[in-house]
Design an enzyme around this catalytic site. Structure first.
Site, PDB file in Angstrom:
ATOM      1  N   HIS A 155       0.796  -1.238   0.000  1.00 26.71           N
ATOM      2  CA  HIS A 155       0.000   0.000   0.000  1.00 26.71           C
ATOM      3  C   HIS A 155       0.829   1.289   0.000  1.00 26.71           C
ATOM      4  CE1 HIS A 155      -0.032   1.436   4.314  1.00 26.71           C
ATOM      5  NE2 HIS A 155       0.338   0.198   4.539  1.00 26.71           N
ATOM      6  N   THR A 174      -5.195 -18.937   4.208  1.00 26.33           N
ATOM      7  CA  THR A 174      -5.629 -18.813   2.822  1.00 26.33           C
ATOM      8  C   THR A 174      -5.117 -17.490   2.252  1.00 26.33           C
ATOM      9  OG1 THR A 174      -7.569 -20.143   3.267  1.00 26.33           O
ATOM     10  CG2 THR A 174      -7.644 -18.763   1.285  1.00 26.33           C
ATOM     11  N   CYS A 182       1.643   6.674  12.888  1.00 31.30           N
ATOM     12  CA  CYS A 182       1.400   5.918  14.117  1.00 31.30           C
ATOM     13  C   CYS A 182       1.511   6.803  15.346  1.00 31.30           C
ATOM     14  CB  CYS A 182       2.407   4.788  14.242  1.00 31.30           C
ATOM     15  SG  CYS A 182       2.596   3.892  12.716  1.00 31.30           S
TER      16      CYS A 182
HETATM   17  C1  LIG Z   1       4.114   1.525   6.603  1.00 34.01           C
HETATM   18  C2  LIG Z   1       5.360   0.939   7.182  1.00 34.01           C
HETATM   19  C3  LIG Z   1       5.355  -0.309   7.820  1.00 34.01           C
HETATM   20  C4  LIG Z   1       4.094  -1.082   8.052  1.00 34.01           C
HETATM   21  O1  LIG Z   1       3.594  -1.649   6.877  1.00 34.01           O
HETATM   22  P1  LIG Z   1       2.044  -2.091   6.845  1.00 34.01           P
HETATM   23  O2  LIG Z   1       1.895  -2.776   5.532  1.00 34.01           O
HETATM   24  O3  LIG Z   1       1.245  -0.837   6.951  1.00 34.01           O
HETATM   25  O4  LIG Z   1       1.834  -3.022   7.992  1.00 34.01           O
HETATM   26  C5  LIG Z   1       6.557  -0.818   8.286  1.00 34.01           C
HETATM   27  N1  LIG Z   1       7.700  -0.140   8.130  1.00 34.01           N
HETATM   28  C6  LIG Z   1       7.754   1.054   7.516  1.00 34.01           C
HETATM   29  C7  LIG Z   1       9.064   1.741   7.346  1.00 34.01           C
HETATM   30  C8  LIG Z   1       6.594   1.631   7.031  1.00 34.01           C
HETATM   31  O5  LIG Z   1       6.648   2.834   6.435  1.00 34.01           O
END
Ligand SMILES: *Cc1c(COP(=O)(O)O)cnc(C)c1O
Length: 389
Positions: free
Chosen positions: A201, A237, A325
């Site tokens: 994403h 799955t 976060c």
């Molecule tokens: C966004 C991010 C994550 C977490 O990834 P998710 O797919 O949202 O769980 C971990 N590490 C870094 C550096 C990120 O930017």
């Protein structure tokens, strides 16, 4: 009102073509990839294709790609998996103070279970000094985990050099490359990486899907227990539409990499120059040279970042204070703290991350509104040092 999204390091919109590729796997080609009949096999083939697409982005073999629910699971799996598989060899892990919480909180969990973790500091650019890494290694060290590109300040680490140190000492090297894929060229073989976390994403793919690259020779304990999916390494799955979307997004990222870096970094530099020219008392956090192409993390002195964020939001502009976060809390960013930036300056910091859909007009609109909000907030600021000018 104009809407300008400048938070591409938090997440990205799914590319049209990526979504179009995913849709049939919800309603028509929905077979369970583990089933033996034809529509199951079609799903399996789609997963195999995506695995190749992800592998090609980082020059891995397809057998070395294991799909997970995202970057967070990949980080957890890497560190908890090595902690378990090498527990008879040692109990010491080396990471940094500026990791994503997916890594930091996994390490804190291990500390409660008898492991020792060294959190390396960084220089004022946010880079790890390879000499510090060498000094931290003990005969109990089983894992070195250093993120490729930081999500808040965009600093790119000297991964090849750090991985070489790990290899010299026979230690597994993991990197969280969630912010790196699609933004810097990555060749896991050339860089000497053993384990690498990725997420879809952040590269115009869907949420809830990611992968862990596990070099063929690395033995890693399982993290998810259940069925025989992912060569018996990751049960559950498969998220079929998600995997298909990740594959397509990875292909786009690979094909467009040079063009993407050029376009985004030019707009980013234009943005930084405009802000510096039009607003006083602004500093750029992180490294000028070793930087994510879309990242501009700026400190506006004598203002509260939260107040700026809310004002910009009213103007249709989405930015972030530190990482997504930590932005809901008032705890100062652990990353900016690690750079040695004083607390009052940290509170005046905003992260702008530019992405593929961003235009020059978007940037002009943001700069115009930034000038306005900074002037407004500074004129009412109670901070005494601001009164002099
Ligand atoms: C966004 C991010 C994550 C977490 O990834 P998710 O797919 O949202 O769980 C971990 N590490 C870094 C550096 C990120 O930017």
């Amino acid at each position: 009102m104009r809407q300008v999204y400048l938070d591409y390091s938090a997440t990205t919109p799914v590319k049209e073509e990526v979504m179009r590729e995913m849709i049939p796997y919800f309603t028509q080609m929905y077979g369970n990839p583990s089933s033996l009949y034809t529509i199951g096999a079609a799903s399996r083939e789609a997963i195999d294709k995506a695995r190749v697409q992800v592998a090609e982005l980082i020059n891995a073999q397809e057998k070395e790609i294991f799909f997970t629910s995202g970057g967070t699971e990949a980080d957890n799996w890497a560190v908890l998996g090595i902690a378990d598989s090498l527990k008879n060899k040692g109990n010491h892990i080396i990471t940094t103070k500026i990791e994503h919480h997916a890594m930091l909180h996994s390490c804190e969990y291990l500390e409660k279970h008898g492991y020792e973790v060294t959190y390396l500091g960084v220089d004022s650019d946010g880079r790890v000094n390879p000499e510090d890494l060498k000094k931290a290694i003990t005969d109990k060290t089983i894992l070195i985990s250093i993120m490729f590109v930081n999500n808040e300040i965009g600093t790119v680490q000297p991964i090849k050099e750090l991985a070489a140190i790990a290899k010299e000492h026979g230690i597994i090297f993991h990197t969280d490359a969630v912010q790196a894929i699609g933004n810097v060229p990555i060749d896991v073989k050339e860089l000497g990486i053993d384990l690498m976390s990725m997420s879809a994403h952040k590269i115009y793919g869907p949420k809830g899907i990611g992968a862990l690259y596990i070099k063929k020779s690395v033995r890693l304990s399982n993290y998810m227990h259940g069925g025989a999916q992912e060569s018996k390494k990751r049960a559950g799955t498969e998220n079929l539409p998600g995997i298909v979307g990740f594959g397509k997004a990875a292909e786009f990222a690979r094909v467009n990499l040079d063009e993407h870096i050029k376009k985004v970094s030019e707009l980013r530099d234009y943005f930084i120059n405009q802000v510096m020219e039009k607003i006083e008392h602004v500093t750029l956090n992180g490294s000028k040279e070793h930087r994510h192409p879309g990242n501009a993390n700026l400190t506006f002195e004598y203002i509260e970042g939260e107040a700026m964020l809310l004002y910009l939001d009213m103007k249709g502009i989405s930015v972030s204070t530190g990482s997504a976060c930590s932005s809901a809390s008032l705890v100062p960013s652990h990353v900016l703290s690690a750079l040695g930036i004083p607390v009052e300056k940290i509170h005046g910091s905003l992260r702008f991350t530019i992405g593929e859909p961003t235009t020059k007009e978007d940037i002009d609109y943001v700069v115009e509104n930034l000038v306005e909000v900074v002037n407004k907030l500074r004129s009412i600021s109670s901070v005494s040092s601001v009164k002099g000018w």
